[in-house]
Design an enzyme around this catalytic site. Structure first.
Site, PDB file in Angstrom:
ATOM      1  N   TYR A  65      48.952  39.015  56.372  1.00  0.00           N
ATOM      2  CA  TYR A  65      50.151  38.827  55.583  1.00  0.00           C
ATOM      3  C   TYR A  65      50.129  37.690  54.565  1.00  0.00           C
ATOM      4  O   TYR A  65      50.672  37.370  53.795  1.00  0.00           O
ATOM      5  CB  TYR A  65      51.424  38.675  56.319  1.00  0.00           C
ATOM      6  CG  TYR A  65      51.851  39.943  56.952  1.00  0.00           C
ATOM      7  CD1 TYR A  65      51.006  41.224  56.729  1.00  0.00           C
ATOM      8  CD2 TYR A  65      53.027  40.141  57.870  1.00  0.00           C
ATOM      9  CE1 TYR A  65      51.405  42.603  57.548  1.00  0.00           C
ATOM     10  CE2 TYR A  65      53.015  41.424  58.700  1.00  0.00           C
ATOM     11  CZ  TYR A  65      52.499  42.497  58.250  1.00  0.00           C
ATOM     12  OH  TYR A  65      52.816  43.519  59.036  1.00  0.00           O
TER      13      TYR A  65
ATOM     14  N   ASP B  12      57.461  38.911  63.538  1.00  0.00           N
ATOM     15  CA  ASP B  12      56.462  39.313  63.445  1.00  0.00           C
ATOM     16  C   ASP B  12      55.730  39.207  62.071  1.00  0.00           C
ATOM     17  O   ASP B  12      56.089  39.398  61.015  1.00  0.00           O
ATOM     18  CB  ASP B  12      56.873  41.025  63.451  1.00  0.00           C
ATOM     19  CG  ASP B  12      55.480  41.782  63.194  1.00  0.00           C
ATOM     20  OD1 ASP B  12      55.263  42.387  64.215  1.00  0.00           O
ATOM     21  OD2 ASP B  12      55.267  42.181  61.986  1.00  0.00           O
TER      22      ASP B  12
ATOM     23  N   LYS C  78      48.880  39.686  64.192  1.00  0.00           N
ATOM     24  CA  LYS C  78      48.118  40.699  64.470  1.00  0.00           C
ATOM     25  C   LYS C  78      46.438  40.321  63.887  1.00  0.00           C
ATOM     26  O   LYS C  78      46.460  39.567  62.746  1.00  0.00           O
ATOM     27  CB  LYS C  78      48.502  42.069  63.644  1.00  0.00           C
ATOM     28  CG  LYS C  78      49.957  42.136  63.728  1.00  0.00           C
ATOM     29  CD  LYS C  78      50.558  43.256  62.850  1.00  0.00           C
ATOM     30  CE  LYS C  78      52.035  43.391  63.172  1.00  0.00           C
ATOM     31  NZ  LYS C  78      52.674  42.452  61.855  1.00  0.00           N
TER      32      LYS C  78
ATOM     33  N   HIS D 177      45.707  45.671  64.480  1.00  0.00           N
ATOM     34  CA  HIS D 177      46.387  45.919  63.407  1.00  0.00           C
ATOM     35  C   HIS D 177      46.311  47.469  62.980  1.00  0.00           C
ATOM     36  O   HIS D 177      47.375  48.081  62.589  1.00  0.00           O
ATOM     37  CB  HIS D 177      46.237  45.059  62.272  1.00  0.00           C
ATOM     38  CG  HIS D 177      47.361  44.959  61.160  1.00  0.00           C
ATOM     39  ND1 HIS D 177      47.712  43.805  60.430  1.00  0.00           N
ATOM     40  CD2 HIS D 177      48.337  46.005  60.718  1.00  0.00           C
ATOM     41  CE1 HIS D 177      48.817  43.886  59.740  1.00  0.00           C
ATOM     42  NE2 HIS D 177      49.233  45.128  59.952  1.00  0.00           N
TER      43      HIS D 177
HETATM   44  P1  NAP Z   1      61.260  47.689  55.560  1.00  0.00           P
HETATM   45  O1  NAP Z   1      61.905  46.720  56.630  1.00  0.00           O
HETATM   46  O2  NAP Z   1      61.338  49.166  56.067  1.00  0.00           O
HETATM   47  O3  NAP Z   1      61.990  47.795  54.197  1.00  0.00           O
HETATM   48  C1  NAP Z   1      62.038  46.575  53.617  1.00  0.00           C
HETATM   49  C2  NAP Z   1      62.802  46.724  52.277  1.00  0.00           C
HETATM   50  O4  NAP Z   1      64.166  47.133  52.554  1.00  0.00           O
HETATM   51  C3  NAP Z   1      62.779  45.579  51.440  1.00  0.00           C
HETATM   52  O5  NAP Z   1      62.517  46.141  50.183  1.00  0.00           O
HETATM   53  C4  NAP Z   1      63.969  44.977  51.552  1.00  0.00           C
HETATM   54  O6  NAP Z   1      64.406  44.345  50.404  1.00  0.00           O
HETATM   55  C5  NAP Z   1      64.744  46.064  51.773  1.00  0.00           C
HETATM   56  N1  NAP Z   1      66.107  45.578  52.622  1.00  0.00           N
HETATM   57  C6  NAP Z   1      66.210  45.018  53.848  1.00  0.00           C
HETATM   58  N2  NAP Z   1      67.371  44.888  54.266  1.00  0.00           N
HETATM   59  C7  NAP Z   1      68.109  45.814  53.526  1.00  0.00           C
HETATM   60  C8  NAP Z   1      69.615  46.102  53.520  1.00  0.00           C
HETATM   61  N3  NAP Z   1      70.415  45.833  54.583  1.00  0.00           N
HETATM   62  N4  NAP Z   1      70.191  46.604  52.513  1.00  0.00           N
HETATM   63  C9  NAP Z   1      69.017  47.014  51.361  1.00  0.00           C
HETATM   64  N5  NAP Z   1      67.869  46.811  51.382  1.00  0.00           N
HETATM   65  C10 NAP Z   1      67.499  46.200  52.436  1.00  0.00           C
HETATM   66  O7  NAP Z   1      59.919  47.663  55.501  1.00  0.00           O
HETATM   67  P2  NAP Z   1      58.539  46.484  56.064  1.00  0.00           P
HETATM   68  O8  NAP Z   1      58.846  45.324  55.414  1.00  0.00           O
HETATM   69  O9  NAP Z   1      57.427  47.093  55.500  1.00  0.00           O
HETATM   70  O10 NAP Z   1      58.643  46.916  57.504  1.00  0.00           O
HETATM   71  C11 NAP Z   1      59.109  45.596  58.287  1.00  0.00           C
HETATM   72  C12 NAP Z   1      58.237  44.749  58.977  1.00  0.00           C
HETATM   73  O11 NAP Z   1      57.429  45.873  59.777  1.00  0.00           O
HETATM   74  C13 NAP Z   1      57.196  44.087  58.189  1.00  0.00           C
HETATM   75  O12 NAP Z   1      57.826  42.880  57.467  1.00  0.00           O
HETATM   76  C14 NAP Z   1      56.394  43.810  58.930  1.00  0.00           C
HETATM   77  O13 NAP Z   1      56.504  42.718  60.112  1.00  0.00           O
HETATM   78  C15 NAP Z   1      55.916  45.023  59.923  1.00  0.00           C
HETATM   79  N6  NAP Z   1      54.983  46.179  59.272  1.00  0.00           N
HETATM   80  C16 NAP Z   1      54.041  46.258  60.172  1.00  0.00           C
HETATM   81  C17 NAP Z   1      53.040  47.339  59.362  1.00  0.00           C
HETATM   82  C18 NAP Z   1      51.958  47.544  60.440  1.00  0.00           C
HETATM   83  O14 NAP Z   1      50.814  48.216  60.013  1.00  0.00           O
HETATM   84  N7  NAP Z   1      51.829  47.069  61.719  1.00  0.00           N
HETATM   85  C19 NAP Z   1      53.121  47.840  58.178  1.00  0.00           C
HETATM   86  C20 NAP Z   1      54.269  47.461  57.602  1.00  0.00           C
HETATM   87  C21 NAP Z   1      55.273  46.613  57.959  1.00  0.00           C
HETATM   88  P3  NAP Z   1      64.859  42.580  50.305  1.00  0.00           P
HETATM   89  O15 NAP Z   1      63.825  41.825  51.069  1.00  0.00           O
HETATM   90  O16 NAP Z   1      65.206  42.561  48.770  1.00  0.00           O
HETATM   91  O17 NAP Z   1      66.285  42.800  51.104  1.00  0.00           O
END
Ligand code: NAP
Length: 284
Positions: A49, A44, A74, A107
């Site tokens: 990004y 994704d 997106k 998005h």
């Molecule tokens: P998330 O996946 O909820 O959290 C990411 C955080 O968790 C990072 O700080 C990561 O740190 C940490 N982490 C990951 N795995 C871990 C584990 N096993 N143990 C401990 N910490 C861990 O947040 P997100 O990146 O915002 O969301 C995921 C994806 O959703 C995004 O990458 C994107 O593709 C999508 N997204 C979409 C929207 C939208 O508006 N459509 C908005 C936000 C995100 P490290 O990297 O240091 O491991």
């Protein structure tokens, strides 16, 4: 890997890897390569990004046949218009080095959504996108778009985690055949989510991490989940969720964590729309 069948028959992996906030191209390429090697098939990314090119490089070097991968990108709100969407889509495709994407999303629910959606419908019919959908749409916004257009969104990607469970929204989407996909499955690490006592207790019971419990909980709810990690060990850990099953009791205990808390903003609050509009130089 488990799959869900979208409302147009396309198969979508239930567990995906996201690359938000990994702007550095080399890191993005390395972690996406690691994710694909681990077994992830859903990647994704997004125009906003700034890392579609690096994702494209990783897809190429992975050696995995294109048809086995499920690539989402997106459209950003700066290009929300019929013409803007057509142009931005082609740019995304070029950056990714692909001739089609599996899923293309609006998005955010702001700006000229209808103009942009009609462009997506055409690109979908031309076979350049296998499924079209939206992101951050509330059920009323989804209903408005679907009722006045030809193609019903296949997916709505929204913030879902243990503190923001959106059961009513999921029920509505399911009733209309729209697949819920979650972002921020770990609440972006906020609210001490990884050390939450309820999650720790359940994780210990299965010999898993709290991160794995949170992803497994989404899988058992039927939600396509995304997680992001720039750490190779955690990339692998977050995929290792297919060898245990949370009991009904555990599912209910996790349900008690819901506090309707967002890590971003409420998409019914006018301030959210003012903030998003300000990103593209608009004000009210
Ligand atoms: P998330 O996946 O909820 O959290 C990411 C955080 O968790 C990072 O700080 C990561 O740190 C940490 N982490 C990951 N795995 C871990 C584990 N096993 N143990 C401990 N910490 C861990 O947040 P997100 O990146 O915002 O969301 C995921 C994806 O959703 C995004 O990458 C994107 O593709 C999508 N997204 C979409 C929207 C939208 O508006 N459509 C908005 C936000 C995100 P490290 O990297 O240091 O491991």
């Amino acid at each position: 890997m488990e799959y869900t069948t979208l409302n147009n028959g396309v198969q979508m992996p239930m567990v995906g890897f996201g690359v938000f906030q990994i702007r550095d191209a080399k890191t993005t390429q390395t972690v996406v390569e690691e994710a694909i090697k681990t077994g992830y098939r859903l990647i994704d990314t997004a125009q906003s990004y700034g890392n579609e090119e690096a994702v494209g490089k990783a897809i190429k070097t992975s050696g995995v046949p294109r048809k086995e991968l499920f690539i989402t990108t997106k459209l950003w709100i700066s290009d929300f218009s019929y013409e803007g969407a057509k142009k931005a889509f082609q740019e995304s495709l070029d950056k990714l080095g692909l001739d089609y994407v599996d899923l293309y999303l609006l998005h955010q629910p702001v700006g000229d959504i209808f103009g942009a959606w009609r462009a997506l419908e055409e690109l979908y019919k031309e076979g350049k996108i296998r499924a079209i959908g939206v992101s951050n749409f509330k059920p009323d916004q989804l209903a408005n778009l679907a009722a006045f257009n030809e193609v019903t969104p296949a997916v709505n990607q929204v913030e879902v985690h243990v503190f923001n469970q959106k059961e009513d929204e999921e029920e509505y989407m399911n009733s209309k055949g729209v697949q819920m996909e979650s972002w921020g499955a770990f609440a972006e690490g906020q609210f001490d989510v990884f050390t939450n006592p309820i999650l720790v207790k359940i994780a210990e019971k299965y010999g898993k991490s709290t991160a794995q419990v949170m992803l497994r909980w989404q899988l058992q709810r039927g939600i396509v989940s995304l997680s992001k990690s720039a750490n190779p060990e955690r990339v692998r850990q977050n995929f290792d969720i297919f060898d245990f099953v949370l009991s009904e009791e555990d599912m209910q205990e996790i349900a008690t964590l819901d506090s309707n808390t967002t890590v971003f903003a409420d998409h019914h609050d006018p301030k959210t729309f003012e903030l998003l509009a300000s990103f593209v130089g608009k004000s009210f």
